[in-house]
Design an enzyme around this catalytic site. Sequence first.
Site, PDB file in Angstrom:
ATOM      1  N   GLU A  26      44.079  32.383  39.881  1.00 59.27           N
ATOM      2  CA  GLU A  26      42.887  31.682  39.396  1.00 59.27           C
ATOM      3  C   GLU A  26      42.792  31.814  37.879  1.00 59.27           C
ATOM      4  OE1 GLU A  26      39.322  32.992  41.404  1.00 59.27           O
ATOM      5  OE2 GLU A  26      38.096  31.456  40.431  1.00 59.27           O
ATOM      6  N   GLU A 174      34.753  28.102  48.913  1.00 58.17           N
ATOM      7  CA  GLU A 174      33.512  28.863  49.125  1.00 58.17           C
ATOM      8  C   GLU A 174      32.296  27.973  48.880  1.00 58.17           C
ATOM      9  OE1 GLU A 174      33.512  32.770  47.257  1.00 58.17           O
ATOM     10  OE2 GLU A 174      35.179  33.397  48.523  1.00 58.17           O
ATOM     11  N   TYR A 240      37.343  40.229  51.886  1.00 56.82           N
ATOM     12  CA  TYR A 240      37.848  41.267  50.978  1.00 56.82           C
ATOM     13  C   TYR A 240      37.554  42.652  51.541  1.00 56.82           C
ATOM     14  CZ  TYR A 240      38.680  37.841  47.275  1.00 56.82           C
ATOM     15  OH  TYR A 240      39.168  36.791  46.529  1.00 56.82           O
ATOM     16  N   GLU A 297      42.020  33.981  50.686  1.00 58.16           N
ATOM     17  CA  GLU A 297      41.627  35.079  49.795  1.00 58.16           C
ATOM     18  C   GLU A 297      41.457  36.338  50.632  1.00 58.16           C
ATOM     19  OE1 GLU A 297      38.511  34.398  46.910  1.00 58.16           O
ATOM     20  OE2 GLU A 297      39.084  32.282  46.712  1.00 58.16           O
ATOM     21  N   GLN A 346      44.570  38.819  43.638  1.00 55.28           N
ATOM     22  CA  GLN A 346      45.292  37.692  43.092  1.00 55.28           C
ATOM     23  C   GLN A 346      46.603  38.206  42.504  1.00 55.28           C
ATOM     24  OE1 GLN A 346      42.854  35.286  40.476  1.00 55.28           O
ATOM     25  NE2 GLN A 346      41.200  35.176  41.958  1.00 55.28           N
TER      26      GLN A 346
END
Length: 496
Positions: A26, A174, A240, A297, A346
Amino acid sequence: MTKQIIINTDIEKSTINKNIYGHFAEHLGRCIYEGFWVGEDSPIPNTNGIRNDVVEALKNINIPLLRWPGGCFADEYHWKDGIGPREGRKRMVNTHWGGVVENNHFGTHEFMLLCDMLGAEPYINGNVGSGTVLEMQEWIEYLTFEGESPMSNLRKENGREEPWKVKYFGVGNENWGCGGNMRPQYYSDLYRQFQTYVRNYGDNKLYKIAGGANVDDYNWTEVLMRESAPLMDGLSLHYYTIPGDFWEGKGSATDPSESEWFITMQKALHMDELITKHSTIMDKYDPDKRIGMIIDEWGTWFDVEPGTNPGFLYQQNTIRDALVAGLHFHIFHEHSDRVHMTNIAQTINVLQSVLLTEGEKMILTPTYHVFEMFKVHQDAQFLSVSADVQSYKMDEKELPQVSVSASKAANGEVNISLCNIDTKNDAPLSLQLRGLTEGEPKVTGRVLTADKTNSHNTFDQPENVSPKELKNINVSEGALSVTLPPMSVSVITLSN
Ligand code: AHR
């Protein structure tokens, strides 16, 4: 001693899509700028502005695909800002991430070149939150249309005659949060509208990914599947591993207490429940599993390193991250009939990175080594395994001490990966190798381990945590015995 682990070497359950080992980059902190991109005039060795060391390292783990440009950034990104002569590109504020100037020097052409250099599939995430249908439609046309059209002419003016091949395209990110704070019904309708104009030109066939749920928002998955399933190829899920509280303090990347270590493992293992429950909803509307669950993610999210920009999400990466990665891959393998792609967040300098850079220096993190050791699982056949193992205990709670997963490669090699999450205890194991037909196999192994819960690599000690030979593996009468050290990720290869 282990209770029992059986590797059914002759029972293949599903293919482990190599895209399960995918990545995410990103415009956030130092992921793109300083991570991938240094510019053509940089003294750091580069090819057309892209770091050579990074490309080489990622090729070494067979990076299958790369998601870009976000993340939250995707729903604020206007792709036309990132094409044409670089000096003329619009400078904007990266409002989500650190409020820094985004000069748009890394745009569509640079990203497509990067994917080309990596040999990785591009996965482009479009803007629904603040973009328009026309803007998304034109991006696809710019990228993939061959004939005469305003966007393909513009691409040619910018130096690219041939259209690119693009398969994976995300319609928003999202959208329940940073991508527009939408309710599922509303997003579902927008998805239907936007995806209509995400067109297949020539023989370029797009795989359309709808923006999926946050963690355990099962209603989001229900609504999306009920309302829009026939119009999507994939549905995303974000989760996450955060040992603490997202707002009050996530926990230090490099100073975990024993309890934080345990909670980290527990939360990493929670991925299994999330996939199971979201999959059940998907099964209801898509029993043939045509639609992929795209976990685009995942990874650890700790407090940023002291003294760094809080908006840059820069964290160190330790042996704990390596175990989180190993556990995740085992869970993804287990669900590989539904999970077709995942993307660690990432790739460089942000969250659970595989590479960290500082000026011209680059280091491989413990997580990188797990990707490298596990690349043998890419596109291999997932084997049936049953494992009844000892517990790793903390206070009143317990987790399985060892996680195991196995696959068979096209050349017949069987690869068994093992994680021992216990911080103190070895795991002496005996694995039954059921179904081997060719006599006793040749066995080799590698192990990634460390002596402290916060062991990591630094720019001064880049090899601190790196794979070594796993010794004392014995095979006799169809059983393999080995002892895994505490806090370790291992891969054992059986070949003839
Ligand atoms: O990976 C960092 C951010 O986490 C992404 O931009 C966003 O999609 C998620 O909330």
